[in-house]
Design an enzyme around this catalytic site. Sequence first.
Site, PDB file in Angstrom:
ATOM      1  N   SER A 148       0.726  -1.315  -0.131  1.00  0.00           N
ATOM      2  CA  SER A 148       0.054  -0.223  -0.005  1.00  0.00           C
ATOM      3  C   SER A 148       0.860   1.294   0.078  1.00  0.00           C
ATOM      4  CB  SER A 148      -0.843  -0.112   1.226  1.00  0.00           C
ATOM      5  OG  SER A 148      -1.583   1.243   1.397  1.00  0.00           O
ATOM      6  N   TYR A 196      -1.667  -0.436  10.273  1.00  0.00           N
ATOM      7  CA  TYR A 196      -1.519  -1.116   9.021  1.00  0.00           C
ATOM      8  C   TYR A 196      -0.542  -0.053   8.171  1.00  0.00           C
ATOM      9  CZ  TYR A 196      -3.672  -1.329   4.116  1.00  0.00           C
ATOM     10  OH  TYR A 196      -3.852  -1.643   2.646  1.00  0.00           O
TER      11      TYR A 196
HETATM   12  N1  LIG Z   1      -8.976  -1.639  -1.007  1.00  0.00           N
HETATM   13  C1  LIG Z   1      -7.769  -0.801  -0.720  1.00  0.00           C
HETATM   14  O1  LIG Z   1      -7.991   0.637  -1.074  1.00  0.00           O
HETATM   15  C2  LIG Z   1      -6.473  -1.094  -0.708  1.00  0.00           C
HETATM   16  C3  LIG Z   1      -5.586  -0.295  -0.981  1.00  0.00           C
HETATM   17  C4  LIG Z   1      -4.155  -0.492  -0.745  1.00  0.00           C
HETATM   18  C5  LIG Z   1      -3.920  -1.961  -0.304  1.00  0.00           C
HETATM   19  N2  LIG Z   1      -4.763  -2.748  -0.239  1.00  0.00           N
HETATM   20  C6  LIG Z   1      -4.540  -4.070   0.067  1.00  0.00           C
HETATM   21  O2  LIG Z   1      -5.009  -5.049  -0.782  1.00  0.00           O
HETATM   22  C7  LIG Z   1      -5.186  -6.375  -0.450  1.00  0.00           C
HETATM   23  C8  LIG Z   1      -6.750  -6.746  -0.765  1.00  0.00           C
HETATM   24  O3  LIG Z   1      -7.294  -6.063   0.107  1.00  0.00           O
HETATM   25  P1  LIG Z   1      -8.960  -5.760  -0.381  1.00  0.00           P
HETATM   26  O4  LIG Z   1      -9.225  -4.314  -0.383  1.00  0.00           O
HETATM   27  O5  LIG Z   1      -9.377  -6.570  -1.437  1.00  0.00           O
HETATM   28  O6  LIG Z   1      -9.652  -6.076   1.049  1.00  0.00           O
HETATM   29  P2  LIG Z   1     -10.990  -7.136   1.254  1.00  0.00           P
HETATM   30  O7  LIG Z   1     -11.967  -7.055   0.595  1.00  0.00           O
HETATM   31  O8  LIG Z   1     -11.246  -6.674   2.780  1.00  0.00           O
HETATM   32  O9  LIG Z   1     -10.373  -8.561   1.392  1.00  0.00           O
HETATM   33  C9  LIG Z   1      -9.296  -8.963   2.094  1.00  0.00           C
HETATM   34  C10 LIG Z   1      -9.115 -10.341   1.926  1.00  0.00           C
HETATM   35  O10 LIG Z   1      -8.154 -10.869   2.863  1.00  0.00           O
HETATM   36  C11 LIG Z   1      -8.568 -12.089   3.533  1.00  0.00           C
HETATM   37  N3  LIG Z   1      -7.877 -11.987   4.922  1.00  0.00           N
HETATM   38  C12 LIG Z   1      -7.553 -11.365   5.834  1.00  0.00           C
HETATM   39  N4  LIG Z   1      -6.935 -11.722   6.613  1.00  0.00           N
HETATM   40  C13 LIG Z   1      -6.572 -13.225   6.393  1.00  0.00           C
HETATM   41  C14 LIG Z   1      -5.972 -14.010   6.948  1.00  0.00           C
HETATM   42  N5  LIG Z   1      -5.395 -14.169   8.262  1.00  0.00           N
HETATM   43  N6  LIG Z   1      -5.754 -15.326   6.101  1.00  0.00           N
HETATM   44  C15 LIG Z   1      -6.292 -15.523   5.035  1.00  0.00           C
HETATM   45  N7  LIG Z   1      -7.244 -14.459   4.474  1.00  0.00           N
HETATM   46  C16 LIG Z   1      -7.129 -13.455   5.102  1.00  0.00           C
HETATM   47  C17 LIG Z   1     -10.066 -11.881   3.694  1.00  0.00           C
HETATM   48  O11 LIG Z   1     -10.704 -12.956   4.150  1.00  0.00           O
HETATM   49  P3  LIG Z   1     -11.983 -12.684   5.024  1.00  0.00           P
HETATM   50  O12 LIG Z   1     -13.072 -12.577   3.791  1.00  0.00           O
HETATM   51  O13 LIG Z   1     -12.272 -14.136   5.695  1.00  0.00           O
HETATM   52  O14 LIG Z   1     -12.108 -11.703   5.927  1.00  0.00           O
HETATM   53  C18 LIG Z   1     -10.302 -11.253   2.400  1.00  0.00           C
HETATM   54  O15 LIG Z   1     -10.272 -12.263   1.646  1.00  0.00           O
HETATM   55  C19 LIG Z   1      -4.891  -6.112   0.988  1.00  0.00           C
HETATM   56  O16 LIG Z   1      -3.459  -6.692   1.282  1.00  0.00           O
HETATM   57  C20 LIG Z   1      -5.044  -4.689   1.379  1.00  0.00           C
HETATM   58  O17 LIG Z   1      -4.141  -4.512   2.430  1.00  0.00           O
HETATM   59  C21 LIG Z   1      -6.360  -2.373  -0.467  1.00  0.00           C
END
Ligand SMILES: NC(=O)c1ccc[n+]([C@@H]2O[C@H](COP(=O)([O-])OP(=O)(O)OC[C@H]3O[C@@H](n4cnc5c(N)ncnc54)[C@H](OP(=O)(O)O)[C@@H]3O)[C@@H](O)[C@H]2O)c1
Length: 230
Positions: A139, A155
């Site tokens: 991020s 985070y």
């Molecule tokens: N969205 C943004 O704006 C953004 C920006 C920068 C970086 N990111 C990064 O992008 C990645 C994906 O995020 P997203 O936005 O798609 O978020 P999201 O929709 O909340 O999805 C997160 C995923 O991670 C899984 N997860 C969390 N803890 C876990 C664990 N201990 N073991 C296995 N799976 C786990 C969740 O599973 P559950 O469904 O079981 O909770 C879900 O499948 C993350 O690393 C996040 O930090 C996102």
Amino acid sequence: MKTVLITGANKGIGYETARRLAAQGFHVFVGARNASAGRKAAEAIAKSGAKATFLQLDVSEPESVIAAAGEFAKFADHLDVLVNNAGILLDRDSVLLTISDDLIQKTLETNTLGPLRVARTFAPLLAKSSAPRVINVSSLAGQLTGGAHAWAPAYSISKTALNGVTSQLAVALPKCAVNSVSPGWVRTEMGGAGATHSVEEGADTIVWLATDAPQNLTGSFLRDREPIPW
Ligand SMILES: NC(=O)c1ccc[n+]([C@@H]2O[C@H](COP(=O)([O-])OP(=O)(O)OC[C@H]3O[C@@H](n4cnc5c(N)ncnc54)[C@H](OP(=O)(O)O)[C@@H]3O)[C@@H](O)[C@H]2O)c1
């Protein structure tokens, strides 16, 4: 057939990455800690005729990661691409001087140690690929250049440290292309409905690194397919 394991692939950026790589002919391993959500996601991807296999995997639990590698080996003898996508942003991650040790530890466990643990455990399977790749979904919140913002300090620290993991892994796995990606601010459960990027846009650089990026591009932090400062 090329293989890819994506952690946290049951929804959000992980699911979109899984869907796109499956459509490009990968055998996709849909990593998810929640079995019913993971199975549902794998089934939805496989409906189009693509190859998708659910793999139960909680990145914060060492035994779960070891069990997942054992399960993976029943289906494939090598891993071409690992996408460390699973991540958490906890409620109450707001003010550095008052957040609890417990909140910081939980965040680091999933966002930093989790990707290292999965890479370490799957390293023997990555070594069997002719062109292995590891993509750590990081991020801009973890970018040191320009200084920190007050937003979500635990985070942000976990993503700075994840970038450190990327840099170290690139040295530890010289045959492997290892990079960090900033997906942008993406409309997912984590990013919220007001985010600027669609999941398609958020997954773009990840999919590119998994497929078309040069194999000698390693140890970098990227956004929009371009290296950016750490
Ligand atoms: N969205 C943004 O704006 C953004 C920006 C920068 C970086 N990111 C990064 O992008 C990645 C994906 O995020 P997203 O936005 O798609 O978020 P999201 O929709 O909340 O999805 C997160 C995923 O991670 C899984 N997860 C969390 N803890 C876990 C664990 N201990 N073991 C296995 N799976 C786990 C969740 O599973 P559950 O469904 O079981 O909770 C879900 O499948 C993350 O690393 C996040 O930090 C996102």
